[in-house]
Enzyme design. Structure first.
Site, short mmCIF file in Angstrom:
data_model
loop_
_atom_site.label_atom_id
_atom_site.label_comp_id
_atom_site.label_asym_id
_atom_site.label_seq_id
_atom_site.Cartn_x
_atom_site.Cartn_y
_atom_site.Cartn_z
N LYS A 17 -74.85 -4.02 10.29
CA LYS A 17 -76.13 -3.90 9.70
C LYS A 17 -76.35 -4.46 8.22
CE LYS A 17 -77.50 -1.52 13.37
NZ LYS A 17 -78.68 -1.97 14.06
N1 PMP Z 1 -72.70 0.01 17.30
C1 PMP Z 1 -72.70 0.99 16.20
C2 PMP Z 1 -71.76 1.71 15.47
C3 PMP Z 1 -74.46 0.84 15.44
O1 PMP Z 1 -74.67 1.55 14.27
C4 PMP Z 1 -75.24 -0.10 16.19
C5 PMP Z 1 -76.75 0.10 15.64
N2 PMP Z 1 -77.43 1.13 15.82
C6 PMP Z 1 -75.01 -0.67 17.29
C7 PMP Z 1 -73.63 -0.45 17.72
C8 PMP Z 1 -75.87 -1.38 18.24
O2 PMP Z 1 -76.61 -2.30 17.28
P1 PMP Z 1 -77.91 -3.11 17.52
O3 PMP Z 1 -78.92 -2.13 16.86
O4 PMP Z 1 -78.03 -3.93 16.58
O5 PMP Z 1 -78.21 -3.05 19.06
#
Ligand code: PMP
Length: 344
Positions: free
Chosen positions: A48
């Site tokens: 992130k």
């Molecule tokens: N794993 C974790 C621990 C996350 O915080 C997130 C984001 N919500 C994701 C995977 C998935 O990534 P994305 O939001 O880019 O689909």
């Protein structure tokens, strides 16, 4: 990489360029070669960081924000941490509306990073005024000069991964990647990365990971929103009870669903076999690879890249707590190793 001898201007210079690490042991029974894109190497310990920095810098470039303004987001923790970190360095106020499903550790961490945190109930519908979406929207309306990142519905979330994660994986594998396996929460990671990779080689297969209790897989298959798919589950950051526009369903070939229990055990197994201390969704992604192998999805010359989104330290009170695992019923009664370390 030359990082060791470098001096950086500030922590944000370390966002991205995460290592690709070969998985040697957990993958022994499988056909093919496996590499993990280990996003815990970002300074905020998750993927992130990429979107927080990218989206805030795009807003700066467009003259939408200036230091002293407020950045607002809904977040399960990781995005919040990254926004808080970027806000500190760039001089913004950070307000975060988080789900009550988030671990207390994560919430405390966000506060430590200077964010103002609103904890909102997890199991209400998205349009309920108590939901973290509605709380964030209201704050955005009330606070003048605020920006709402809105990661689930922001095209820039996809663009951030198109601009960084995709090209990095392409370079690191020297174009030899055959499969990408990644969790889908907002869908930003898998969509942006897949879009870039498929532009380089349309034959690359992209497999999304979804949770039982989420609507995403069913929507991908039918393009219909099926409420019956929705029920509470434990994994944070994976799957959803709505359809995010930050997911480009057309660049994803298929979805695999995983359970809370198997994902938790697989995350623990990654630590024990590879020495990589990663989060719950990394366990979920690896669990998907196990299931795909059972179906014979990979040939021996496959080069599979799996994204491990964050660091294990964020789950000490959850999957890495024997007590928590036992409370969920994730240890069976004959698991001596587990029972030995539990205080009754
Ligand atoms: N794993 C974790 C621990 C996350 O915080 C997130 C984001 N919500 C994701 C995977 C998935 O990534 P994305 O939001 O880019 O689909």
């Amino acid at each position: 990489m030359g990082r060791k001898n470098q001096v950086f201007d500030n922590v944000l210079d370390l966002v991205g360029n995460t290592p690709l690490i070969r998985l040697n042991t957990i993958t022994k029974p499988f056909k093919g070669n496996y590499y993990a894109k280990v996003e815990a190497f970002n300074p905020g310990h998750s993927s992130k960081d990429r979107i927080a920095l990218y989206i805030i810098e795009q807003a700066e470039k467009q003259g939408i924000i200036k230091p002293g303004d407020t950045i607002i987001e809904t977040t399960s923790g990781n995005t919040g941490f990254s926004i808080a970190m970027v806000s500190i360095i760039k001089g913004y106020n950070c307000i975060l509306a988080v789900s009550s499903k988030s671990s207390l550790d994560k919430i405390d961490m966000l506060k430590t990073m200077g964010a103002k945190v609103y904890v909102c109930p997890a199991h209400v519908s998205a349009d309920d005024p108590r939901s973290y979406y509605e709380v964030a929207k209201r704050l955005h309306q009330e606070i003048k000069g605020s920006v709402y990142i809105n990661q689930y519905f922001n095209q820039l979330n996809i663009d951030a991964h198109y601009a960084s994660t995709g090209p990095e994986i392409w370079k690191q594998t020297e174009g030899k990647i055959t499969h990408l396996v990644a969790c889908s929460g907002t869908g930003g990671t898998i969509s942006g990365t897949a879009k870039y990779l498929k532009e380089q080689n349309p034959n690359i297969k992209v497999i999304g990971v979804d949770a039982y209790g989420s609507v995403i897989k069913k929507y991908h298959e039918t393009r219909e929103f099926d409420e019956k798919e929705i029920y509470p589950y434990r994994i944070e950051g994976l799957g959803k009870n709505l359809i995010p526009t930050a997911t480009e369903f057309d660049v994803i070939d298929e979805f695999v669903k995983v359970t809370d229990e198997e994902s938790a055990h697989t995350a623990r197994e990654i630590a024990k076999t590879e020495g990589l201390f990663v989060g719950y969704t990394s366990g979920a992604a690896m669990q998907a690879i196990k299931q795909l192998n059972e179906e014979g999805a990979f040939e021996k010359d496959a080069n599979v890249v799996v994204v491990f989104p964050d660091h294990g330290s964020r789950y000490m009170s959850k999957i890495y707590s024997d007590k928590w695992m036992n409370e969920q019923g994730f240890f069976d009664s004959i698991n001596e190793e587990a029972l030995e370390s539990i205080e009754f």
